[in-house]
Design a protein around this motif. Sequence first.
Motif, PDB file in Angstrom:
ATOM      1  N   PRO A 131      -7.872 -13.898  -6.155  1.00  0.00           N
ATOM      2  CA  PRO A 131      -6.711 -13.571  -7.053  1.00  0.00           C
ATOM      3  C   PRO A 131      -6.000 -12.419  -6.391  1.00  0.00           C
ATOM      4  CG  PRO A 131      -8.182 -14.557  -8.571  1.00  0.00           C
ATOM      5  CD  PRO A 131      -8.954 -14.232  -7.377  1.00  0.00           C
ATOM      6  N   VAL A 132      -6.878 -11.105  -5.970  1.00  0.00           N
ATOM      7  CA  VAL A 132      -6.337 -10.116  -5.489  1.00  0.00           C
ATOM      8  C   VAL A 132      -5.385 -10.051  -4.586  1.00  0.00           C
ATOM      9  CG1 VAL A 132      -8.413  -8.526  -5.825  1.00  0.00           C
ATOM     10  CG2 VAL A 132      -8.016  -9.526  -3.720  1.00  0.00           C
ATOM     11  N   PHE A 133      -5.216 -11.191  -3.685  1.00  0.00           N
ATOM     12  CA  PHE A 133      -4.121 -11.540  -2.884  1.00  0.00           C
ATOM     13  C   PHE A 133      -2.778 -11.673  -3.621  1.00  0.00           C
ATOM     14  CE2 PHE A 133      -1.639 -14.203   0.343  1.00  0.00           C
ATOM     15  CZ  PHE A 133      -2.227 -13.721   1.293  1.00  0.00           C
ATOM     16  N   LEU A 134      -2.841 -12.714  -4.694  1.00  0.00           N
ATOM     17  CA  LEU A 134      -1.867 -13.001  -5.341  1.00  0.00           C
ATOM     18  C   LEU A 134      -1.355 -11.626  -6.343  1.00  0.00           C
ATOM     19  CD1 LEU A 134      -2.960 -16.412  -6.684  1.00  0.00           C
ATOM     20  CD2 LEU A 134      -1.743 -15.937  -4.736  1.00  0.00           C
ATOM     21  N   GLN A 135      -2.114 -10.944  -6.765  1.00  0.00           N
ATOM     22  CA  GLN A 135      -1.676  -9.848  -7.319  1.00  0.00           C
ATOM     23  C   GLN A 135      -1.100  -8.959  -6.447  1.00  0.00           C
ATOM     24  OE1 GLN A 135      -5.394  -8.867 -10.242  1.00  0.00           O
ATOM     25  NE2 GLN A 135      -3.669  -7.538 -10.515  1.00  0.00           N
ATOM     26  N   GLN A 136      -1.606  -8.744  -5.368  1.00  0.00           N
ATOM     27  CA  GLN A 136      -0.751  -7.836  -4.185  1.00  0.00           C
ATOM     28  C   GLN A 136       0.579  -8.255  -3.817  1.00  0.00           C
ATOM     29  OE1 GLN A 136      -3.521  -6.272  -0.836  1.00  0.00           O
ATOM     30  NE2 GLN A 136      -4.581  -8.108  -1.899  1.00  0.00           N
ATOM     31  N   LEU A 137       0.830  -9.723  -3.751  1.00  0.00           N
ATOM     32  CA  LEU A 137       2.303 -10.471  -3.622  1.00  0.00           C
ATOM     33  C   LEU A 137       2.964 -10.040  -4.602  1.00  0.00           C
ATOM     34  CD1 LEU A 137       1.356 -13.846  -2.217  1.00  0.00           C
ATOM     35  CD2 LEU A 137       2.069 -11.817  -0.913  1.00  0.00           C
ATOM     36  N   ARG A 138       2.622  -9.962  -6.048  1.00  0.00           N
ATOM     37  CA  ARG A 138       3.367  -9.757  -7.080  1.00  0.00           C
ATOM     38  C   ARG A 138       3.788  -7.998  -6.879  1.00  0.00           C
ATOM     39  NH1 ARG A 138       5.400 -14.010  -8.712  1.00  0.00           N
ATOM     40  NH2 ARG A 138       4.526 -15.124 -10.491  1.00  0.00           N
ATOM     41  N   LEU A 139       2.847  -7.145  -6.378  1.00  0.00           N
ATOM     42  CA  LEU A 139       3.390  -5.916  -6.691  1.00  0.00           C
ATOM     43  C   LEU A 139       4.360  -5.691  -5.394  1.00  0.00           C
ATOM     44  CD1 LEU A 139      -0.305  -4.331  -6.919  1.00  0.00           C
ATOM     45  CD2 LEU A 139       1.715  -4.226  -8.522  1.00  0.00           C
ATOM     46  N   LEU A 140       4.007  -6.236  -4.339  1.00  0.00           N
ATOM     47  CA  LEU A 140       4.702  -5.838  -3.123  1.00  0.00           C
ATOM     48  C   LEU A 140       6.396  -6.518  -3.229  1.00  0.00           C
ATOM     49  CD1 LEU A 140       2.115  -6.542  -0.421  1.00  0.00           C
ATOM     50  CD2 LEU A 140       3.211  -4.458  -0.853  1.00  0.00           C
ATOM     51  N   GLU A 141       6.559  -7.578  -4.060  1.00  0.00           N
ATOM     52  CA  GLU A 141       7.598  -8.236  -4.071  1.00  0.00           C
ATOM     53  C   GLU A 141       8.933  -7.193  -4.535  1.00  0.00           C
ATOM     54  OE1 GLU A 141       7.850 -11.807  -6.191  1.00  0.00           O
ATOM     55  OE2 GLU A 141       7.260 -10.708  -8.241  1.00  0.00           O
ATOM     56  N   GLY A 142       8.358  -5.978  -5.172  1.00  0.00           N
ATOM     57  CA  GLY A 142       9.321  -5.167  -5.653  1.00  0.00           C
ATOM     58  C   GLY A 142       9.642  -4.157  -4.568  1.00  0.00           C
ATOM     59  N   PHE A 143       9.140  -4.276  -3.495  1.00  0.00           N
ATOM     60  CA  PHE A 143       9.580  -3.352  -2.343  1.00  0.00           C
ATOM     61  C   PHE A 143      10.414  -4.059  -1.056  1.00  0.00           C
ATOM     62  CE2 PHE A 143       5.476  -1.685  -4.475  1.00  0.00           C
ATOM     63  CZ  PHE A 143       6.046  -0.177  -4.364  1.00  0.00           C
ATOM     64  N   ASP A 144      10.937  -3.379  -0.547  1.00  0.00           N
ATOM     65  CA  ASP A 144      11.785  -3.875   0.750  1.00  0.00           C
ATOM     66  C   ASP A 144      10.786  -3.421   1.776  1.00  0.00           C
ATOM     67  OD1 ASP A 144      13.328  -4.930   2.820  1.00  0.00           O
ATOM     68  OD2 ASP A 144      15.419  -3.445   2.085  1.00  0.00           O
ATOM     69  N   LEU A 145       9.917  -4.474   2.158  1.00  0.00           N
ATOM     70  CA  LEU A 145       8.902  -4.139   3.480  1.00  0.00           C
ATOM     71  C   LEU A 145       9.746  -4.228   4.683  1.00  0.00           C
ATOM     72  CD1 LEU A 145       5.798  -6.155   1.847  1.00  0.00           C
ATOM     73  CD2 LEU A 145       6.472  -3.809   1.865  1.00  0.00           C
ATOM     74  N   ALA A 146      10.549  -5.102   4.796  1.00  0.00           N
ATOM     75  CA  ALA A 146      11.156  -5.435   6.071  1.00  0.00           C
ATOM     76  C   ALA A 146      11.908  -4.054   6.395  1.00  0.00           C
ATOM     77  CB  ALA A 146      12.249  -6.445   5.916  1.00  0.00           C
ATOM     78  N   ALA A 147      12.456  -3.382   5.450  1.00  0.00           N
ATOM     79  CA  ALA A 147      13.079  -2.182   5.999  1.00  0.00           C
ATOM     80  C   ALA A 147      12.364  -1.099   6.272  1.00  0.00           C
ATOM     81  CB  ALA A 147      14.146  -1.687   4.585  1.00  0.00           C
ATOM     82  N   MET A 148      11.206  -1.135   5.932  1.00  0.00           N
ATOM     83  CA  MET A 148      10.378  -0.011   6.103  1.00  0.00           C
ATOM     84  C   MET A 148       9.848  -0.023   7.649  1.00  0.00           C
ATOM     85  SD  MET A 148       7.489  -0.214   2.885  1.00  0.00           S
ATOM     86  CE  MET A 148       8.065  -0.119   1.387  1.00  0.00           C
ATOM     87  N   GLY A 149       9.867  -1.329   8.391  1.00  0.00           N
ATOM     88  CA  GLY A 149       9.453  -1.557   9.692  1.00  0.00           C
ATOM     89  C   GLY A 149       7.788  -1.855   9.558  1.00  0.00           C
TER      90      GLY A 149
END
Length: 555
Positions: free
Chosen positions: A255-273
Amino acid sequence: MVASTHWLASAVGMAVLERGGNAFDAAVAAGLTLQVVEPHLNGPGGDLPAILWPASRGEPVVLCAQGPAPRAATIARYRDELGLRLVPGTGPLAAVVPGAFGGWTAMLRDFGTMPFAEVAKYAIHYAEHGYPVVPAIAGAIRNVERLFRDDWTTSAGVYLPVPGPGGLHRNPRLAETYRRLAESDDPVEEWYAGFVAEAIVRFQERAWLDSSGARHSGLLAAEDLREWRPTYEEPLAVDYGGLTVLKAGPWSQAPVFLQQLRLLEGFDLAAMGHASAEYVHTVTECAKLAFADREAWYGDPAFVDVPLDTLLSRAYADERRALVGDTSSPELRPGSPDGREPRLPAPVDGMPVAPGAGEPTRGDTVHLDVVDRWGNMVAATPSGGWLWGAPVIPELGFCLGTRAQMFWLEENLPSSLEPGKRPRTTLSPAMALRDGEPYLALGTPGGDQQDQWTLHALLAHVHFGMDLQAAIDAPNHHTEAFPSSFYPRESRPRHVAVEERAGAATVEGLRARGHDVEVSPPWSLGRVSAVGREPDGQLKAAANPRGMQGYATGR
């Protein structure tokens, strides 16, 4: 398509598909072969979680073949009678019920089309006639050579003298074990109540040197083996980036995989590079929060009330995401789902590690993925029963696993030791659906790093448009800023390991944010493999070039 951590296993899986077998037949044949050709990373005495998509059912299922602790395994037994503060990382005392065989045979029985003898013949062949020794096998044996000669003499009989890289190594006793099972009317009965079980129980009565520096016998009894069988359950699921990502329950770290996804969906990862300092920092800080929750809340749900609905909710992720700052946090910060107060294990410092008793590395464990022309799909991460984990049982040609080391000998923690309880394994295959249909099966070896390395490959695929091979090849990273699942349970606050290929700007940017950066060799982190299926039925696969032994094949 078949992708795995060893070219022979991939070739075996493909051979089964060519002979008309389905993905489950191929996975079992490949899995049994991996037990032979990667004995330093898994074995018949280990464990197996898998995520399956049987096309006939039209829905996914998790196979849990993680064996539980023996009935005699209590905290009082380990702490008061034996004077231990942690379950040893090696030796018979760390053994749980070996679940891998039961898992593979259940998969074959319930979803496959071939008899056990047909899928086992490849493993029997390589054990009897020899398999090529990769350098990592020779290195692993060399690390424990003195232990084998001085104490684990039954292992010396199988693995010494140290085989040279590129030469052939044989294990005729293991070949005979699998031949007897293949010729049996009921291989499962023979394993858990017949000649295999009898040899395991007899061997557990002997005392052997383990990583505590003392000699201990094991606790497995005949009834522990006879009364255990694998189980099926519904996977956990989180929607992310147009996919539905599936994982096993909190008896694993999945479940840590899924918890990380939940956290990361609040960031614009693509814009970071990709692989930028900002990207690695953000992913790392989110990983720390998820793994802190692992320590405070995960355990066998048959014994523990795990607040999964809250842990995987967007509201909880929104609350936790606010903790991600501009600099690296050195703290282990679990949350308080539903207002419950988290409890972490007390630090255990200064643990002895006996000379020669090696511990799992970032490359431990194996993985395989299969997809067939009918749309069946498998992601499996078998592990345990490593050649350096416990002495070889001479009548059988293999050793037992050491998964009990993942229990804590402290009362009232979610992962505290209890009789019949499953240890919170690190093994964590993944599957992703697109529009309700199976799209990807993927995973990696790597202990605590599994739900980081696989996550990073998925993020590269989803956010940066990389195909499966490019996503696997991309520079990887991970953190160890939480208690290790393995003896002696060390933690490295602020740690982040980054492949050198990420570049100097990323390394310096992370150091400026307060991270303790470990610059790893260019191709060293992760052994992810994957298979996929497009809506038109086209299949694809990718394997890891790191270590030069993973392979993807298909037609």
